[in-house]
Design a protein around this motif. Structure first.
Motif, PDB file in Angstrom:
ATOM      1  N   LEU A 200      -6.188   0.269  -2.564  1.00 10.82           N
ATOM      2  CA  LEU A 200      -6.253   1.172  -3.712  1.00 10.82           C
ATOM      3  C   LEU A 200      -4.988   1.136  -4.567  1.00 10.82           C
ATOM      4  O   LEU A 200      -4.948   1.743  -5.642  1.00 10.82           O
ATOM      5  CB  LEU A 200      -6.488   2.607  -3.230  1.00 10.82           C
ATOM      6  N   GLU A 201      -3.984   0.441  -4.124  1.00  9.13           N
ATOM      7  CA  GLU A 201      -2.704   0.445  -4.837  1.00  9.13           C
ATOM      8  C   GLU A 201      -2.804   0.004  -6.293  1.00  9.13           C
ATOM      9  O   GLU A 201      -2.131   0.571  -7.167  1.00  9.13           O
ATOM     10  CB  GLU A 201      -1.690  -0.413  -4.077  1.00  9.13           C
ATOM     11  N   PRO A 202      -3.638  -0.998  -6.651  1.00 16.23           N
ATOM     12  CA  PRO A 202      -3.701  -1.409  -8.061  1.00 16.23           C
ATOM     13  C   PRO A 202      -4.191  -0.316  -9.005  1.00 16.23           C
ATOM     14  O   PRO A 202      -4.029  -0.435 -10.229  1.00 16.23           O
ATOM     15  CB  PRO A 202      -4.692  -2.586  -8.034  1.00 16.23           C
ATOM     16  N   LEU A 203      -4.763   0.776  -8.469  1.00 18.72           N
ATOM     17  CA  LEU A 203      -5.313   1.832  -9.308  1.00 18.72           C
ATOM     18  C   LEU A 203      -4.273   2.870  -9.711  1.00 18.72           C
ATOM     19  O   LEU A 203      -4.574   3.804 -10.464  1.00 18.72           O
ATOM     20  CB  LEU A 203      -6.485   2.505  -8.585  1.00 18.72           C
ATOM     21  N   GLY A 204      -3.051   2.733  -9.235  1.00 17.89           N
ATOM     22  CA  GLY A 204      -1.949   3.569  -9.692  1.00 17.89           C
ATOM     23  C   GLY A 204      -2.130   5.046  -9.410  1.00 17.89           C
ATOM     24  O   GLY A 204      -1.986   5.880 -10.308  1.00 17.89           O
ATOM     25  N   LEU A 205      -2.399   5.386  -8.158  1.00 14.60           N
ATOM     26  CA  LEU A 205      -2.682   6.777  -7.813  1.00 14.60           C
ATOM     27  C   LEU A 205      -1.415   7.635  -7.800  1.00 14.60           C
ATOM     28  O   LEU A 205      -0.328   7.172  -7.451  1.00 14.60           O
ATOM     29  CB  LEU A 205      -3.362   6.836  -6.444  1.00 14.60           C
ATOM     30  N   LEU A 206      -1.592   8.917  -8.156  1.00 12.97           N
ATOM     31  CA  LEU A 206      -0.479   9.865  -8.142  1.00 12.97           C
ATOM     32  C   LEU A 206      -0.007  10.103  -6.720  1.00 12.97           C
ATOM     33  O   LEU A 206       1.191  10.102  -6.439  1.00 12.97           O
ATOM     34  CB  LEU A 206      -0.910  11.173  -8.795  1.00 12.97           C
ATOM     35  N   PHE A 207      -0.951  10.359  -5.811  1.00 11.93           N
ATOM     36  CA  PHE A 207      -0.639  10.477  -4.387  1.00 11.93           C
ATOM     37  C   PHE A 207      -1.924  10.420  -3.587  1.00 11.93           C
ATOM     38  O   PHE A 207      -3.024  10.557  -4.121  1.00 11.93           O
ATOM     39  CB  PHE A 207       0.157  11.755  -4.063  1.00 11.93           C
ATOM     40  N   VAL A 208      -1.769  10.199  -2.296  1.00  7.34           N
ATOM     41  CA  VAL A 208      -2.874  10.286  -1.342  1.00  7.34           C
ATOM     42  C   VAL A 208      -2.565  11.441  -0.397  1.00  7.34           C
ATOM     43  O   VAL A 208      -1.491  11.506   0.194  1.00  7.34           O
ATOM     44  CB  VAL A 208      -3.091   8.975  -0.565  1.00  7.34           C
ATOM     45  N   GLU A 209      -3.526  12.350  -0.290  1.00  6.80           N
ATOM     46  CA  GLU A 209      -3.318  13.595   0.450  1.00  6.80           C
ATOM     47  C   GLU A 209      -3.931  13.528   1.847  1.00  6.80           C
ATOM     48  O   GLU A 209      -5.047  13.042   2.024  1.00  6.80           O
ATOM     49  CB  GLU A 209      -3.959  14.742  -0.335  1.00  6.80           C
ATOM     50  N   GLU A 210      -3.184  14.021   2.804  1.00  7.39           N
ATOM     51  CA  GLU A 210      -3.604  14.145   4.195  1.00  7.39           C
ATOM     52  C   GLU A 210      -4.295  12.875   4.714  1.00  7.39           C
ATOM     53  O   GLU A 210      -5.441  12.898   5.147  1.00  7.39           O
ATOM     54  CB  GLU A 210      -4.520  15.364   4.362  1.00  7.39           C
ATOM     55  N   PRO A 211      -3.579  11.731   4.693  1.00  6.66           N
ATOM     56  CA  PRO A 211      -4.165  10.486   5.183  1.00  6.66           C
ATOM     57  C   PRO A 211      -4.290  10.438   6.701  1.00  6.66           C
ATOM     58  O   PRO A 211      -4.931   9.521   7.232  1.00  6.66           O
ATOM     59  CB  PRO A 211      -3.197   9.419   4.681  1.00  6.66           C
ATOM     60  N   VAL A 212      -3.678  11.403   7.394  1.00  6.64           N
ATOM     61  CA  VAL A 212      -3.895  11.573   8.831  1.00  6.64           C
ATOM     62  C   VAL A 212      -4.059  13.059   9.100  1.00  6.64           C
ATOM     63  O   VAL A 212      -3.614  13.909   8.317  1.00  6.64           O
ATOM     64  CB  VAL A 212      -2.734  11.015   9.691  1.00  6.64           C
TER      65      VAL A 212
END
Length: 381
Positions: A200-212
């Motif tokens: 998903l990195e090429p999509l320029g995300l603001l952040f990813v929440e609670e990945p674990v």
């Protein structure tokens, strides 16, 4: 100024409001709630108020210390959420009695407006794209989405592709000028996050929440190392002690919930602790107007604030009460994707107590949805 009484109000869609009264005629409002456990939280508030009634309402820090550390057993979502709502109400009383907004008591404002984001929902990429465009048309400059339904701990390439397709559809819909955050909601295992996030990195995300999941906080470091997407967490961490391993793991964004993590007092301390780790603040708030008002008071006083969650359109039943429980909804008006600094005393809002009482007469019985995997085992919602 002595505390002389209180009242609790369970209101739709899944909230619990608290009013604390003083002998000076000044009352304050708070929002103590564990979603799905409103009655349990209410009982914890009642136990805390056995101590507080008759006490000096201005001794906010001393009351926080007693309520969080005065018992042999400490912490956890129920106790800390009960304390959170009480703490919010006491800060509201303090601000109202002095005629100033709470952020003025926290050192004064460091900004004039606080950026907010809106939720987008849907299962198909086209549905999500339409929802994202609708939020942007409302004037928001950032959106958040959950990119998956239930996931197996190690799911198939097809499931991974569905995640990618959904987020890509939203990015294509809103363009590069709008920020997108994704919420894994604890549905991703550590291994799945490490597999999916780099894609998903090429999509320029603001952040990813609670990945674990929060119980795997010590494993966050492996996820941080696996992706350039800023990692966020904190809605199920209840104190600065809970946040310590997350900071040490290298998260980029802290998301304490002002109704779970010890109220305004502790959320402000978590923000300061985050600042020492070069971590930004994005308070979690899928809740009602009192919780949002309390978050905003911290946001305007915290130098490392990033963005604020709010529950309009969040999808947990009718969230219109966010505005309907207020005498005047203008403090939550979005201007260019932000909320202007509140200037009214206390939390900066006036609760419509008549409407709250009508809603409390109906109450609610909201419960966390129960999901299962195809094999019948429990799945994370």
């Amino acid at each position: 100024m002595k505390i002389v009484g209180y009242e609790l109000f369970p209101v739709a869609p899944r909230w619990l409001f608290l009013r604390v009264d003083t002998d000076a005629g000044v009352s304050g409002w708070g929002e103590p709630i564990v979603e799905g456990r409103a009655a349990t939280t209410a009982r914890a508030v009642e136990e805390a108020m056995e101590y507080l009634v008759g006490q000096d309402a201005t001794r906010i820090e001393d009351h926080w210390q007693v309520l969080t550390k005065g018992g042999f057993y400490r912490g956890g979502p129920v106790i800390n959420s009960a304390v959170s709502g009480i703490d919010q109400a006491l800060w509201d009383i303090a601000g109202r009695s002095l005629g100033v907004p709470v952020h003025q008591l926290l050192g004064g404002a460091v900004r004039d407006r606080a950026r907010v984001y809106g939720w987008v929902h849907g299962s198909e990429p086209a549905e999500l794209a339409d929802a994202a465009r609708a939020q942007v048309e409302k004037g928001l400059t950032a959106v958040k989405m959950t990119p998956s339904e239930r996931l197996a701990p190690l799911d198939t390439p097809a499931a991974i592709q569905r995640v990618i397709d959904r987020v890509t559809a939203v990015r294509d819909a809103v363009g590069p000028q709008v920020d997108i955050a994704i919420d894994c909601h604890g549905r991703f295992s550590t291994a799945m996050s490490r597999r999916v996030l780099p894609l998903l990195e090429p999509l320029g995300l603001l952040f990813v929440e609670e990945p674990v999941l929060p119980e795997h906080t010590p494993d966050l470091g492996a996820v941080v190392a696996a992706t350039t997407i800023p990692v966020a967490t904190g809605e199920r961490l209840y104190s600065r002690w809970d946040f310590r391993p997350a900071f040490e793991a290298g998260i980029a964004v802290a998301q304490p919930d002002v109704s779970h993590a010890g109220g305004i007092s502790e959320t402000r301390r978590i923000a300061a602790m985050a600042e020492t780790h070069d971590v930004l603040l994005a308070p979690h708030c899928p809740l009602g107007p009192i919780a949002l008002a309390a978050c905003l008071q911290v946001d305007f006083a915290a130098p490392n604030f990033l963005i604020q969650e709010q529950s309009l359109g969040i999808g947990y039943g009718d969230s219109s009460g966010l505005l309907g429980y207020l005498v005047d909804a203008s403090p939550f008006t979005f201007v260019d994707g932000s909320i202007e600094r509140p200037t009214a005393p206390g939390l900066g809002i006036e609760v419509d107590e008549a409407q709250v009482r009508r809603a409390a007469a109906e109450g609610h019985d909201w419960r966390t949805p129960l999901w299962r995997h195809e094999d019948g085992s429990l799945a994370a919602w």
